[in-house]
Structure formats: C-alpha cells, structure tokens
Write an enzyme that holds these catalytic residues in place. Structure first.
Site, PDB file in Angstrom:
ATOM      1  N   CYS A  75       0.895  -1.278   0.004  1.00  0.00           N
ATOM      2  CA  CYS A  75      -0.113  -0.013  -0.050  1.00  0.00           C
ATOM      3  C   CYS A  75       0.772   1.162  -0.118  1.00  0.00           C
ATOM      4  CB  CYS A  75      -0.707  -0.119   1.314  1.00  0.00           C
ATOM      5  SG  CYS A  75      -1.645   1.300   1.631  1.00  0.00           S
ATOM      6  N   CYS A  78      -0.086   3.914   2.537  1.00  0.00           N
ATOM      7  CA  CYS A  78       0.396   3.736   3.953  1.00  0.00           C
ATOM      8  C   CYS A  78       1.654   4.000   4.281  1.00  0.00           C
ATOM      9  CB  CYS A  78       0.122   2.461   3.998  1.00  0.00           C
ATOM     10  SG  CYS A  78      -1.480   1.382   3.924  1.00  0.00           S
TER      11      CYS A  78
END
Length: 318
Positions: A75, A78
């Site tokens: 991700c 993230c």
C-alpha cells in the site's frame, strides 16, 4: 461520536506473531543505535498481531488512548501516512500509543476491519477505554493528521471520556498511566511473542499454579505446546498431503490439524479432527478427541467456532 465495544481473541498465526516481533525488535535496535536521531516511534509504537491485539491495544486503551494503523507492504499511501503517525507518536511521548497492524499477516483483524465497513487502507482507528472509534480513512499530510488528533482529544474530553485540558503526559499527576500488568503474565506474553517457548511455558505454568482457573494462562500454555509441535514441522505441505492420503491415521490427522491451526485455519483443523474421531475407535479415537480439546484451549471458551465444533464432536461420538 460513533463507538463500539471492541474485543478480539487471537488467531494462532505463528508467522504473523514472529513477523511482528521481528519488526518490534528492529525498531528497538534502531532506537538504541541512534537515540538522538529520531528513530521511529521508540517505545510508543508497537507492532501487534491477531494474538497480541487484546493485551497491546484493548487493555492498554483503558489507561491511554491507542491509535491503530491498519497497513500493508503493498500500500503506497500507507507508506506516506505511517511515518507521519510514528513521528507524532514520538512527539506525544506516551500521551497516546500507536499500534501498527499488517493486514496481510493478521487475517482476523483484517476481517474485523471489513466488518466495520472499511474497504480500503490506510485506515486508522482510535481505541479508548476499550471502545473502537473510526478515525482516519486514507492518507493525509502531516498538518491535517496533527489537527485530526487534536480534534479527537477535544471530542473525547467533551464527552467526558478524557479529562479536560491538553492530553496529559505520562509523568503528570493524575494523567494517563500505563496499565498495571502482572509481571509474570507480561514475561509470558513477551516470551511467547519472541519465540522463547521454555520461558513462556514456565511463566504460564507459574500463573496456573497460582490460579488453576486462569483461562488466559491455560490458553497461553496450550499455544506454547502448539508452537512447539508446529515448529518441529519442516514440510507443512507434506504433512497435509500425508494426512489426506491416510484419513484413518490418527497421528497423521493430528499433525495436519496442528499445521492448519498454526496458520489460522481453525475451522479446518477442528473439522479434520472431528472427521478422524468418526473414523477411529478405542485409544486412537480418544487420542484424537483429547488433541482436539487441547486445541479448544487455545481459543476463548465463548469463541463461536468452539461451540460449533463441540456440537459436531458430540454428534461424532454418539
């Protein structure tokens, strides 16, 4: 502010727990080698798993707010949000704790997140006094995250969940203190997380000697035994294949059930052993039944998977 009581009893994904322990050790090593260089998080950032979430997040939240960062290695956003949260947790110096959850390694927590209606990461929840509050969905720049945290504390103070005024530091009289933790239990949990099974077994045994009705200690000791058996397996796929080729072999079935249980496939492990109970008799059947009951001990008694398995076992026996 929406909230819900939150509790999660652990899956037994040994690999996830070991990965989290390794990450935490790396954080501690980085902090020790560069104490003045702003190593991420220090003691205020913890990597948690399905197994450790209750102790590290839910119980701790009864004394200090915990922000939970759900993330994954793949991700991109993230990787933008995570360092910001770690920096702010370091600045807060214990006013709140950051818990990081790798959703790929912790399927129970990932599933719970989905049950809340969250469909994407990064996602940050606040856990306060055992209640989970959705907090941030998606990445944001540092000023926005900093402001959101300030607004969160303000809202909690207005609702009477936290005392009025700025979030107290850990040394402030009357401030949020670390929860009192039984040192024997803390030693047992730490040893289990780092793979020191002998110390974990001795510590859980000490707790059971003190209180034979201590279900957490019994569960911990059962998990130690599973960890030992699973750790001796060098070819999990081979163990499963051997069990499929010999469905009436009780030893093959119990070994395969351990492989499934240790990787979080709880229902599969239970169903395998119940099927083995049906196929066996006498001492073999009793050995399989006792192995299944030992796996039950790993989970809390009110886990619905145990209730389903007990009903199936009753039918298989009678």
């Amino acid at each position: 502010m929406p909230s819900r009581d939150f509790s999660l009893h652990g899956a037994v994904d040994l690999g996830a727990r070991q990965a989290a322990a390794k990450k935490q050790q790396e954080r501690q090593a980085q902090a020790a080698s560069a104490p003045g260089a702003g190593a991420p998080g220090g003691p205020f950032v913890v990597d948690v798993t399905d197994q450790t979430f209750n102790a590290e997040v839910v119980e701790r939240s009864k004394s200090v707010p915990v922000l939970v960062d759900f993330w994954a290695e793949w991700c991109g956003p993230c990787k933008q949000l995570g360092p910001i949260l770690e920096k702010l947790a370091t600045e807060a110096a214990g006013q709140w704790i950051l818990a990081k959850v790798d959703i790929d390694a912790n399927p129970q927590l990932a599933s719970y997140m989905q049950q809340m209606g969250v469909r994407g990461i990064p996602f940050v929840a606040a856990v306060v006094a055992g209640q989970l509050l959705p907090f941030l969905n998606g990445a944001a720049p540092e000023p926005q995250v900093r402001e959101a945290i300030a607004q969160l504390f303000d809202a909690l103070q207005k609702e009477g969940i936290l005392p009025d005024g700025p979030p107290p530091g850990p040394g402030d009289p009357g401030g949020l203190a670390e929860p009192a933790v039984d040192p024997v239990l803390a030693r047992a949990e730490e040893a289990l997380q780092t793979g020191d099974l002998d110390t974990a077994a001795a510590s859980f045994g000490e707790l059971l000697a003190r209180d034979p009705g201590d279900t957490a200690a019994r569960s911990g000791l059962a998990l130690v035994e599973l960890s030992r058996r699973a750790g001796a397996v060098t070819d999990p796929a081979g163990v499963l294949a051997a069990a499929d080729a010999a469905p009436a072999d009780p030893q093959a079935q119990t070994r395969a059930a351990d492989v499934e249980m240790s990787s979080g496939r709880v229902d599969a492990a239970f169903d395998r052993l119940i099927a083995a109970v049906k196929r066996t008799a006498g001492d073999d059947r009793d050995a399989v039944r006792k192995h299944l009951l030992g796996l039950f001990d790993i989970l809390p008694a009110d886990d619905p998977r145990i209730a389903r398995a007990r009903r199936k076992l009753q039918s298989a026996l009678f």
